[in-house]
Design a protein around this motif. Sequence first.
Motif, PDB file in Angstrom:
ATOM      1  N   VAL A 117       6.532 -16.488 -23.080  1.00 27.83           N
ATOM      2  CA  VAL A 117       6.784 -17.594 -22.141  1.00 27.83           C
ATOM      3  C   VAL A 117       8.154 -18.223 -22.368  1.00 27.83           C
ATOM      4  O   VAL A 117       8.431 -19.326 -21.896  1.00 27.83           O
ATOM      5  CB  VAL A 117       5.685 -18.671 -22.252  1.00 27.83           C
ATOM      6  CG1 VAL A 117       4.367 -18.130 -21.718  1.00 27.83           C
ATOM      7  CG2 VAL A 117       5.509 -19.163 -23.689  1.00 27.83           C
ATOM      8  N   GLY A 118       9.019 -17.513 -23.116  1.00 26.57           N
ATOM      9  CA  GLY A 118      10.401 -17.956 -23.278  1.00 26.57           C
ATOM     10  C   GLY A 118      10.571 -19.224 -24.079  1.00 26.57           C
ATOM     11  O   GLY A 118      11.430 -20.057 -23.764  1.00 26.57           O
ATOM     12  N   MET A 119       9.762 -19.389 -25.138  1.00 24.28           N
ATOM     13  CA  MET A 119       9.858 -20.581 -25.978  1.00 24.28           C
ATOM     14  C   MET A 119      10.029 -20.170 -27.426  1.00 24.28           C
ATOM     15  O   MET A 119       9.681 -19.050 -27.819  1.00 24.28           O
ATOM     16  CB  MET A 119       8.602 -21.453 -25.826  1.00 24.28           C
ATOM     17  CG  MET A 119       8.338 -21.940 -24.415  1.00 24.28           C
ATOM     18  SD  MET A 119       6.794 -22.891 -24.262  1.00 24.28           S
ATOM     19  CE  MET A 119       7.262 -24.406 -25.111  1.00 24.28           C
ATOM     20  N   THR A 120      10.564 -21.066 -28.238  1.00 22.50           N
ATOM     21  CA  THR A 120      10.630 -20.806 -29.667  1.00 22.50           C
ATOM     22  C   THR A 120       9.224 -20.969 -30.247  1.00 22.50           C
ATOM     23  O   THR A 120       8.390 -21.701 -29.695  1.00 22.50           O
ATOM     24  CB  THR A 120      11.578 -21.785 -30.373  1.00 22.50           C
ATOM     25  OG1 THR A 120      11.027 -23.111 -30.302  1.00 22.50           O
ATOM     26  CG2 THR A 120      12.962 -21.768 -29.746  1.00 22.50           C
ATOM     27  N   PRO A 121       8.914 -20.319 -31.350  1.00 19.64           N
ATOM     28  CA  PRO A 121       7.585 -20.448 -31.950  1.00 19.64           C
ATOM     29  C   PRO A 121       7.195 -21.893 -32.250  1.00 19.64           C
ATOM     30  O   PRO A 121       6.062 -22.305 -31.997  1.00 19.64           O
ATOM     31  CB  PRO A 121       7.695 -19.616 -33.235  1.00 19.64           C
ATOM     32  CG  PRO A 121       8.725 -18.584 -32.915  1.00 19.64           C
ATOM     33  CD  PRO A 121       9.731 -19.293 -32.052  1.00 19.64           C
ATOM     34  N   THR A 122       8.111 -22.678 -32.770  1.00 15.41           N
ATOM     35  CA  THR A 122       7.800 -24.074 -33.104  1.00 15.41           C
ATOM     36  C   THR A 122       7.491 -24.881 -31.859  1.00 15.41           C
ATOM     37  O   THR A 122       6.498 -25.634 -31.801  1.00 15.41           O
ATOM     38  CB  THR A 122       8.976 -24.723 -33.858  1.00 15.41           C
ATOM     39  OG1 THR A 122       9.240 -23.990 -35.054  1.00 15.41           O
ATOM     40  CG2 THR A 122       8.639 -26.160 -34.221  1.00 15.41           C
ATOM     41  N   ALA A 123       8.321 -24.717 -30.826  1.00 15.97           N
ATOM     42  CA  ALA A 123       8.104 -25.462 -29.585  1.00 15.97           C
ATOM     43  C   ALA A 123       6.816 -25.016 -28.902  1.00 15.97           C
ATOM     44  O   ALA A 123       6.064 -25.837 -28.358  1.00 15.97           O
ATOM     45  CB  ALA A 123       9.292 -25.266 -28.645  1.00 15.97           C
ATOM     46  N   PHE A 124       6.561 -23.708 -28.948  1.00 17.10           N
ATOM     47  CA  PHE A 124       5.349 -23.192 -28.307  1.00 17.10           C
ATOM     48  C   PHE A 124       4.097 -23.698 -29.022  1.00 17.10           C
ATOM     49  O   PHE A 124       3.107 -24.028 -28.378  1.00 17.10           O
ATOM     50  CB  PHE A 124       5.357 -21.664 -28.302  1.00 17.10           C
ATOM     51  CG  PHE A 124       4.084 -21.067 -27.775  1.00 17.10           C
ATOM     52  CD1 PHE A 124       3.763 -21.162 -26.431  1.00 17.10           C
ATOM     53  CD2 PHE A 124       3.191 -20.444 -28.633  1.00 17.10           C
ATOM     54  CE1 PHE A 124       2.573 -20.631 -25.939  1.00 17.10           C
ATOM     55  CE2 PHE A 124       2.007 -19.905 -28.156  1.00 17.10           C
ATOM     56  CZ  PHE A 124       1.692 -20.003 -26.803  1.00 17.10           C
ATOM     57  N   SER A 125       4.122 -23.767 -30.344  1.00 18.00           N
ATOM     58  CA  SER A 125       2.971 -24.263 -31.100  1.00 18.00           C
ATOM     59  C   SER A 125       2.622 -25.686 -30.686  1.00 18.00           C
ATOM     60  O   SER A 125       1.452 -26.020 -30.449  1.00 18.00           O
ATOM     61  CB  SER A 125       3.251 -24.214 -32.600  1.00 18.00           C
ATOM     62  OG  SER A 125       3.291 -22.889 -33.061  1.00 18.00           O
TER      63      SER A 125
END
Length: 294
Positions: free
Chosen positions: A211-219
């Motif tokens: 979904v085009g997000m960084t792992p931290t932001a997605f979490s």
Amino acid sequence: METGVLREITPLGDHDFMYVADRHKKEFDYPIHCHDIMELNFVENGAGARRVVGDSSEVIGDYELTLITSSDLEHVWEQHECHSDDIHEVTIHFFVDFEDEHSIFHTNPYKSIYNMMMRAKRGLAFSMPAIMAVYHRLARLPSMTDKFYMAQELLSILYELSKFDDAHELSSSTFAKVDVSSESRRVLKVKDFINTHISDSLRLEQLADLVGMTPTAFSRFFKLRTGKNLSEYIIDIRLGLAARRLVDTADSVSEICWSCGFNNLSNFNRLFRSRKGCNPTEFREKYQKTKIIV
């Protein structure tokens, strides 16, 4: 494989809307079952009984009110540790096609009922304040004789219940075979990917990249939108699917473990017991214990 689940035949005719059963009894003896009609079930003086809805199992208190709107969701109330000699049960069976886009449930006055009915496809247990808000109306319903006013009273009871936002869903969505929608297209895309690749190794980085997000932001985003962190969500989905296969197939526990994405049998057994209150074999036996073919 025989599941031992009774598909109850509805007493409602083609032009009937509802029926009400008012019982005083000493034990819960009806087998695990499902049916093509909706059910609102009230239990008084049933403390210690165990309510099983899908893959949810909970011991109830003195007052219990549950709504089930799925035709395929197995449920039963078991005696367990209930010692009451005067269990009062009011069961309301009714049928409305609330998912029909042309029904009144898609109009603004009925929107909250519609949302509640959709949640209740997984089974919905109401809080004590909600139960007390409709208690006297539920008790009065069986004595009503006018069918029109009975139907209106049921809709009114459903509306009152729909105003409480603290009811909790019971069965997991995978066990109940319920599609989970989301306001977020990104969350829905991730959920669809998880469901499709449930037996694969699922990594945070992989899903975040989807979904085009960084792992931290997605979490953070996923926890905010779903109320669960990613690993908890994946475990819940896998355990719900495993419970469904325990009921629907003759596959061994180890086969189900691997096919649902768990790579360690002892860890699978531990997680299953911690979430379901019993091990996989005991869970299967619970659904097989009553051999009834209809």
